[in-house]
Design a protein around this motif. Sequence first.
Motif, PDB file in Angstrom:
ATOM      1  N   ASN A 196       0.779  -1.190   0.081  1.00  0.00           N
ATOM      2  CA  ASN A 196       0.050   0.123  -0.088  1.00  0.00           C
ATOM      3  C   ASN A 196       0.851   1.393  -0.099  1.00  0.00           C
ATOM      4  OD1 ASN A 196      -1.547   2.340   1.292  1.00  0.00           O
ATOM      5  ND2 ASN A 196      -3.194   0.573   0.798  1.00  0.00           N
TER       6      ASN A 196
ATOM      7  N   ALA B 234      -7.195   1.277  -5.159  1.00  0.00           N
ATOM      8  CA  ALA B 234      -7.038   0.259  -4.496  1.00  0.00           C
ATOM      9  C   ALA B 234      -6.196   0.689  -3.249  1.00  0.00           C
ATOM     10  CB  ALA B 234      -6.414  -1.000  -5.170  1.00  0.00           C
TER      11      ALA B 234
ATOM     12  N   ALA C 132      -2.391  -4.719  -2.043  1.00  0.00           N
ATOM     13  CA  ALA C 132      -3.125  -4.766  -3.477  1.00  0.00           C
ATOM     14  C   ALA C 132      -2.295  -5.644  -4.282  1.00  0.00           C
ATOM     15  CB  ALA C 132      -3.240  -3.452  -3.773  1.00  0.00           C
TER      16      ALA C 132
ATOM     17  N   ASP D 193      -7.997  -5.306  -3.865  1.00  0.00           N
ATOM     18  CA  ASP D 193      -7.766  -4.670  -2.484  1.00  0.00           C
ATOM     19  C   ASP D 193      -8.432  -5.438  -1.492  1.00  0.00           C
ATOM     20  OD1 ASP D 193     -10.288  -3.578  -2.074  1.00  0.00           O
ATOM     21  OD2 ASP D 193      -9.808  -2.035  -3.395  1.00  0.00           O
TER      22      ASP D 193
END
Length: 137
Positions: free
Chosen positions: A16, A55, A63, A81
């Motif tokens: 992320n 996402a 993701a 996600d």
Amino acid sequence: MPTSDDTWDYTLYIPNDPRAVTVCRRTLRVILTMHDLTGLVDTAELLATELVSNAVRHTKGPAALRVRRSPEGLVWIGAWDTDPAPPEPPVPLEQALEREEGRGLGLVTACAEYWGWQPSARFGDRGKYVWCELGVA
């Protein structure tokens, strides 16, 4: 019509991190170029950027970008996600262009043949794929 030899499936797992969007976009360009699909690169990059950005921006977990070519000759681009909730409905492109945020799915609906979402699990987490398909000319 493509044969089964023309099908493939790639998945790139990402943290992320907003920088992962650029990594996904460049990886997608290489995949499509290596499979002689350079005519799709610009549109596919735009769509993947929107999907992966959403996402990364709207979830806290990892993701993934998944790109595959089906036996029917479609290129499927999906972003996974960790949020199992459905995406917000797309804003019509005419309205989306005037906004600072929330344009992503409007662009996807305008540029892709089909799009949708489906529940899915990766990394042991429930989540979803938001995906779109592009026809190969």
